[in-house]
Design a protein around this motif. Structure first.
Motif, mmCIF file in Angstrom:
data_model
loop_
_atom_site.group_PDB
_atom_site.id
_atom_site.type_symbol
_atom_site.label_atom_id
_atom_site.label_comp_id
_atom_site.label_asym_id
_atom_site.label_seq_id
_atom_site.Cartn_x
_atom_site.Cartn_y
_atom_site.Cartn_z
ATOM 1 N N LEU A 158 0.828 -1.204 0.000
ATOM 2 C CA LEU A 158 0.000 0.000 0.000
ATOM 3 C C LEU A 158 0.859 1.249 0.000
ATOM 4 N N TRP A 159 1.957 1.220 0.778
ATOM 5 C CA TRP A 159 2.802 2.430 0.819
ATOM 6 C C TRP A 159 3.557 2.636 -0.483
ATOM 7 N N GLY A 160 3.865 1.534 -1.161
ATOM 8 C CA GLY A 160 4.467 1.670 -2.481
ATOM 9 C C GLY A 160 3.479 2.252 -3.468
ATOM 10 N N GLU A 161 2.250 1.823 -3.383
ATOM 11 C CA GLU A 161 1.185 2.331 -4.257
ATOM 12 C C GLU A 161 0.932 3.805 -3.971
ATOM 13 N N LEU A 162 0.907 4.182 -2.708
ATOM 14 C CA LEU A 162 0.688 5.576 -2.322
ATOM 15 C C LEU A 162 1.791 6.468 -2.888
ATOM 16 N N ALA A 163 3.025 6.052 -2.706
ATOM 17 C CA ALA A 163 4.162 6.864 -3.177
ATOM 18 C C ALA A 163 4.131 7.012 -4.691
ATOM 19 N N TRP A 164 3.865 5.933 -5.403
ATOM 20 C CA TRP A 164 3.833 5.990 -6.859
ATOM 21 C C TRP A 164 2.723 6.930 -7.348
ATOM 22 N N ARG A 165 1.550 6.847 -6.746
ATOM 23 C CA ARG A 165 0.418 7.648 -7.233
ATOM 24 C C ARG A 165 0.590 9.129 -6.898
ATOM 25 N N LEU A 166 1.318 9.437 -5.834
ATOM 26 C CA LEU A 166 1.516 10.847 -5.496
ATOM 27 C C LEU A 166 2.642 11.480 -6.331
ATOM 28 N N LEU A 167 3.790 10.807 -6.430
ATOM 29 C CA LEU A 167 4.958 11.427 -7.080
ATOM 30 C C LEU A 167 5.633 10.541 -8.130
ATOM 31 N N GLY A 168 5.008 9.435 -8.489
ATOM 32 C CA GLY A 168 5.610 8.575 -9.501
ATOM 33 C C GLY A 168 6.911 7.969 -9.014
ATOM 34 N N GLN A 169 7.932 7.925 -9.903
ATOM 35 C CA GLN A 169 9.224 7.319 -9.554
ATOM 36 C C GLN A 169 9.885 8.035 -8.391
ATOM 37 N N GLU A 170 9.778 9.363 -8.366
ATOM 38 C CA GLU A 170 10.388 10.135 -7.274
ATOM 39 C C GLU A 170 9.838 9.698 -5.934
ATOM 40 N N GLY A 171 8.553 9.550 -5.879
ATOM 41 C CA GLY A 171 7.940 9.139 -4.622
ATOM 42 C C GLY A 171 8.258 7.705 -4.272
ATOM 43 N N TYR A 172 8.247 6.824 -5.298
ATOM 44 C CA TYR A 172 8.490 5.404 -5.015
ATOM 45 C C TYR A 172 9.897 5.180 -4.487
ATOM 46 N N ALA A 173 10.837 6.016 -4.976
ATOM 47 C CA ALA A 173 12.231 5.881 -4.538
ATOM 48 C C ALA A 173 12.353 6.050 -3.035
ATOM 49 N N LEU A 174 11.477 6.873 -2.440
ATOM 50 C CA LEU A 174 11.530 7.109 -0.996
ATOM 51 C C LEU A 174 11.172 5.850 -0.202
ATOM 52 N N VAL A 175 10.320 4.984 -0.768
ATOM 53 C CA VAL A 175 9.838 3.825 -0.016
ATOM 54 C C VAL A 175 10.230 2.514 -0.683
ATOM 55 N N ALA A 176 11.139 2.546 -1.658
ATOM 56 C CA ALA A 176 11.467 1.358 -2.452
ATOM 57 C C ALA A 176 11.919 0.198 -1.577
ATOM 58 N N ASP A 177 12.823 0.457 -0.635
ATOM 59 C CA ASP A 177 13.334 -0.634 0.195
ATOM 60 C C ASP A 177 12.229 -1.236 1.065
ATOM 61 N N SER A 178 11.447 -0.350 1.666
ATOM 62 C CA SER A 178 10.345 -0.823 2.509
ATOM 63 C C SER A 178 9.329 -1.612 1.690
ATOM 64 N N ASP A 179 9.075 -1.166 0.451
ATOM 65 C CA ASP A 179 8.125 -1.863 -0.408
ATOM 66 C C ASP A 179 8.631 -3.259 -0.765
ATOM 67 N N ALA A 180 9.935 -3.356 -1.025
ATOM 68 C CA ALA A 180 10.508 -4.648 -1.389
ATOM 69 C C ALA A 180 10.496 -5.616 -0.205
ATOM 70 N N ASP A 181 10.750 -5.102 1.027
ATOM 71 C CA ASP A 181 10.810 -5.956 2.213
ATOM 72 C C ASP A 181 9.430 -6.230 2.823
ATOM 73 N N GLY A 182 8.440 -5.373 2.486
ATOM 74 C CA GLY A 182 7.111 -5.526 3.101
ATOM 75 C C GLY A 182 7.059 -4.986 4.497
ATOM 76 N N THR A 183 7.941 -4.016 4.808
ATOM 77 C CA THR A 183 7.943 -3.398 6.135
ATOM 78 C C THR A 183 7.523 -1.946 6.021
ATOM 79 N N SER A 184 6.933 -1.427 7.068
ATOM 80 C CA SER A 184 6.445 -0.054 7.061
ATOM 81 C C SER A 184 7.594 0.933 6.920
ATOM 82 N N PRO A 185 7.442 1.979 6.093
ATOM 83 C CA PRO A 185 8.541 2.929 5.872
ATOM 84 C C PRO A 185 8.799 3.856 7.048
ATOM 85 N N GLY A 186 7.902 3.978 7.973
ATOM 86 C CA GLY A 186 8.118 4.853 9.113
ATOM 87 C C GLY A 186 7.540 6.238 8.904
#
Length: 951
Positions: A152-180
């Motif tokens: 969900l957080w990966g989806e949120l980041a992508w829809r708000l800022l695209g690649q720029e936003g996804y980059a902020l949560v990429a590691d958390s999205d890959a691990d399935g852990t909350s970004p904080g």
């Protein structure tokens, strides 16, 4: 002012008119709008707001959203939690179009006043992220070009800022852990002003089993994400989150769904602002704006509503209290052309069903109803519960879609449809059919009661609400009240308790009643019941010698009696003004004969006949009562296994049937028949005089007596002038100067062409009044030779009535009185006070002399004269014995009672003793069983002696 049909004032939207709408179109889909694939009415912001009524809750929310996006306050997190179909997704769409700014806000209907109230002149365009818990899966990734999104957080980041936003949560999205919290705060700051719309969040998280890792993360990591997101939003002044949470158990799901909801509510509660759901009054405008292109001119709407309001006030006792207020008038105006009662039933009753969505469900249902009514050319002034076309397959299927199994046959047979019972009632009764009273009433009961369940303490819809749902101004309320009773008596799935009615899929006991009704024996059950019930209505306080209900002619006494006898004819002797009268033929049999013997005292009988046209209804009602009575008895004894509610229903049905039976008895036996004879060509000819007794009269026997007096069929007071005329017409003519008074009285009891006197006292009073003057006739207690005993003429006297008493022609009486006066003057007798009968006795001249009779001291005394003369000849005892045929003893003994014994008992001061002697013989002897039976019966009957003996 006439009531114009709603079809001539309002106009539905094109898709409703044409039936081209899809049920799914009423279900707004936020993801479709975000992806640009939604229907035009939802995708186009201008069209969306033109069909959207901005409720109070939506207005406050849009103000908060606008202020938040402009950085002027507002709530960072808003939780949308209402019942299924409460308008959550529709509200999200309003926020989406407001924030998206694809259309200038001045073109969005209702938005400019909101921005003015928020104090915002220019609303910035915001980034929007839509997260749909149903569209996304915890086990499947989404690919956007070279980017693969898992959470969900990966989806949120992508829809708000695209690649720029996804980059902020990429590691958390890959691990399935909350970004904080800090990462999310950075994301929101870069994307601001931004709006996050989360729909069906619980549907997503409940899929995550505890302790199990998914691509979308774990249950705990997703809850941690929500916690971090809500906290981050507080730190970003122009970012806002709207999340929908379910309220109904149906939407929540199982144990994991409830666990997810509990966890989410805990974190949302820290920062949330709970959105106000759609009010029931606001639903009027929501439905009207979505379904109607135009509801009509305000003046016409108010005119129609005012007529309804005035009608409800004119009949305030028939309708609910709230209809009397001006507020209800305003409700009718705001809901036009749909009656407020439709909304009340759908929002108050149907919305309690798990599958029924409040706003969406009403829209879907009413769209089908309006389409069918419009195409059928409905002429109702408002769309009322009674207007619902449940005979239409689409409407019927939509109605039962929300209900438990088993409703379709109930609707087809007992609510609406060409072969339904209400259609049959309307078709056979013009009074009902003219306004479709039965069908409208059945539809109203269905809408108001179908959602209820057996667990409810109070079920059903009240009579006043049924009338509110069916009757229009100008129609007769009583018609609908009457048809409600018809439906109650005929429908197998309709229940009634006091003034509440409800339909159920479980049949009531009416079918059992109908089955038992067919098996009721007319001879053994029906006629005895009617005889008993008819006998009850007369009471005891009357002047009839007897009232004989359904009595064979042999059992109707042929006597003079203390009054006339009222013979109540049976049901097979109905009277009708048009048909051949069975009443006349049956009455004539009883009038002319007593069993096999000719009847003598025919003028002592009056007849009460049933109405031929009502008898069939009476028998039907009696069978219904007997059937319900047997059902109640069987339930109470345990023979019929039913619950307490069915027992109570049976008792109410039994009592209602008994009340109707009592009323029908009065309506049935209402024709009073009096036999009279007129002489035609020298022979008496029988004819019948008939008059009706009002069924509503409070006291039946009193009404009968009053009618007999009014019609002069029964003489209660007889003028001596009428007695004199009878004497002149039938007796004192052709040289006859005297007649037995007893014979005249008895002839009045025998012959139908003579007056019918209520009793012999009326005859005595006429004689006594007549002899007070010398204008009518004379009276004598007897006659000895040429001398009248106890002669009375022109003076007060008490008239005796026996075989010796005579009525004397006036001229003869006058001449005899003159002779007495002359004799008294020529040979006056001194009076001896205190000597009693001696002074008033009759004395004669010298024995053997031819001189005139010597008059008594008191020539007008009756009793003294008679008593003195007849003392020596009085017989003070009577003895009589008679042998009776053992086979006919019962009939013969009844005859002896009427013809002999009653002659004694009718006299004052007569002591009568009756002894019965029975002797029976049998050559081979009586068996012990018979002996025992006879002895027991004799003991019960108090025989002085009863013995069996041997030879």
């Amino acid at each position: 002012m006439s009531l114009k049909p709603w079809t001539e004032i309002a106009r539905p939207h094109k898709d409703v008119l044409e039936g081209s709408f899809k049920q799914s179109e009423f279900a707004a889909d936020i993801t479709q709008v975000a992806s640009g694939t939604a229907p035009e009415e939802y995708q186009n912001a201008e069209m969306f707001f033109s069909r959207t009524y901005i409720t109070e809750g939506m207005r406050l929310l849009l103000i908060s959203v606008a202020q938040r996006l402009a950085g002027q306050g507002g709530d960072p997190v808003v939780q949308l939690q209402t019942a299924f179909g409460g308008g959550k997704t529709h509200t999200m769409l309003a926020v989406y179009h407001l924030a998206n700014r694809e259309v200038s806000t001045d073109k969005l209907m209702g938005v400019p006043p909101i921005l003015d109230e928020a104090g915002i002149s220019e609303l910035p365009r915001a980034r929007i992220a839509v997260l749909d818990g149903i569209r996304q899966s915890p086990s499947q990734s989404s690919t956007y070009g070279s980017i693969t999104v898992n959470t969900l957080w990966g989806e949120l980041a992508w829809r708000l800022l695209g690649q720029e936003g996804y980059a902020l949560v990429a590691d958390s999205d890959a691990d399935g852990t909350s970004p904080g919290k800090e990462v999310l705060k950075e994301l929101l700051t870069r994307a601001a002003p931004c709006v996050i719309l989360v729909d069906e969040l619980v549907a997503y998280i409940r899929q995550l089993e505890l302790g199990k890792q998914y691509k979308g993360g774990t249950f705990d990591s997703n809850i941690s994400f929500i916690q971090g997101l809500t906290e981050a939003l507080k730190a970003v002044p122009n970012a806002i989150l709207l999340a929908s949470l379910p309220e109904s158990e149906l939407e929540v799901g199982g144990t994991m769904g409830q666990r997810a909801l509990n966890s989410l509510e805990k974190y949302f509660a820290r920062v949330e602002s709970v959105w106000k759901p759609v009010g029931s009054s606001e639903s009027f405008e929501i439905v009207r704006r979505r379904l109607f292109e135009s509801s009509g001119e305000r003046g016409e709407i108010e005119g129609i509503s005012r007529q309804f309001s005035d009608f409800y006030r004119q009949h305030a006792d028939k309708f609910p209290v709230e209809t009397q207020s001006n507020e209800y008038f305003e409700r009718m105006c705001s809901s036009y052309p749909i009656h407020p009662e439709v909304f009340d039933r759908l929002y108050e009753d149907w919305s309690t069903l798990d599958k029924f969505q409040r706003t969406r469900g009403v829209l879907q249902y009413m769209a089908i109803v309006i389409h069918r009514l419009w195409n059928d050319g409905n002429k109702d002034a408002l769309i009322m519960p009674g207007s619902l076309p449940l005979d239409d397959a689409s409407v019927r299927h939509k109605s039962i879609h929300y209900l438990a199994q088993g409703w379709e046959p109930v609707i087809e047979k007992e609510v609406d449809g060409p072969r339904s019972v209400p259609a049959d009632i309307d078709g056979h009764h013009t009074l009902f059919g003219g306004v479709q009273a039965a069908r409208r009433t059945a539809r109203a009961i269905f809408l108001g009661s179908a959602p209820s369940s057996q667990e409810q303490m109070i079920r059903g819809i009240q009579t006043e609400r049924i009338l509110l749902a069916t009757v229009q101004p100008g129609q007769t309320i009583g018609v609908f009240e009457d048809v409600l009773k018809r439906l109650r008596d005929r429908l197998h799935y309709l229940y009634a308790e006091q003034d509440r009615y409800w339909l159920d899929t479980k049949p009531n006991l009416r079918r059992e009643m109908e089955s038992r009704k067919q098996n009721i024996s007319e001879r053994d059950d029906l006629i005895p019941l009617l005889k008993d019930r008819v006998s009850r209505v007369f009471g005891r306080n009357h002047q009839f010698s007897g009232i004989h209900v359904f009595t064979p002619s042999a059992d109707v006494p042929d006597d003079y009696g203390t009054g006339p006898r009222l013979v109540v004819l049976p049901t097979n002797a109905g009277y009708s003004r048009t048909d051949t009268n069975q009443a006349f033929s049956e009455a004539e049999k009883i009038l002319r004969n007593r069993g096999d013997q000719p009847r003598q005292k025919q003028n002592r009988l009056i007849f009460l006949a049933p109405d031929f046209d009502v008898v069939s209804r009476l028998k039907e009602q009696a069978r219904i009562y007997l059937a319900w009575r047997s059902i109640v008895a069987d339930i109470e004894s345990g023979t019929l296994n039913q619950d307490l509610s069915h027992l109570n229903q049976s008792k109410r049905s039994r009592d209602g049937a008994e009340q109707s039976l009592t009323q029908l008895i009065r309506e049935t036996w209402k024709w009073l028949l009096a036999p009279v004879e007129d002489f035609v060509k020298g022979r008496p000819e029988l004819k019948w005089e008939v008059v009706a007794i009002a069924p509503t009269a409070q006291n039946l026997i009193q009404s009968i007596e009053e009618k007999l007096r009014e019609e002069e069929w029964m003489v209660y007071e007889w003028s001596p002038i009428h007695l004199r005329k009878v004497l002149a017409d039938w007796y004192l003519k052709d040289g006859v100067t005297e007649i037995s008074a007893l014979k005249v009285w008895q002839d009045c009891c025998h012959y139908l062409y003579l007056p019918r006197l209520v009793n012999d006292q009326v005859f005595r009073n006429a004689i006594a009044e007549g002899v007070e003057t010398e204008d009518f006739f004379g009276f004598a207690a007897g006659k000895e030779g040429d001398r009248y005993l106890g002669f009375s003429f022109g003076k007060n006297s008490l008239a005796s009535l026996d075989e010796s008493s005579l009525l004397i022609d006036r001229e003869t009486a006058a001449a005899y009185a003159e002779t007495l006066r002359a004799a008294q003057q020529s040979d006056p007798q001194p009076e001896h006070p205190g000597t009693g009968g001696t002074g008033s006795g009759n004395t004669s001249g010298p024995s053997g002399s031819g001189d005139a009779l010597t008059p008594p001291t008191d020539p007008l005394s009756v009793h003294g004269d008679k008593g003195h003369e007849s003392t020596a000849a009085n017989k003070t005892h009577f003895y009589g014995t008679v042998d009776l045929d053992a086979v006919k003893a019962k009939m013969d003994f009844a005859t002896i009672m009427d013809e002999v014994i009653q002659q004694f008992t009718a006299q004052v001061g007569v002591d009568v003793t009756i002894s019965v002697e029975i002797e029976a013989r049998k050559k081979d002897g009586f068996d012990e069983s018979l002996q025992r039976t006879i002895k027991e019966n004799c003991n019960v009957l108090k025989f002085k002696s009863s013995e069996f003996e041997g030879d």
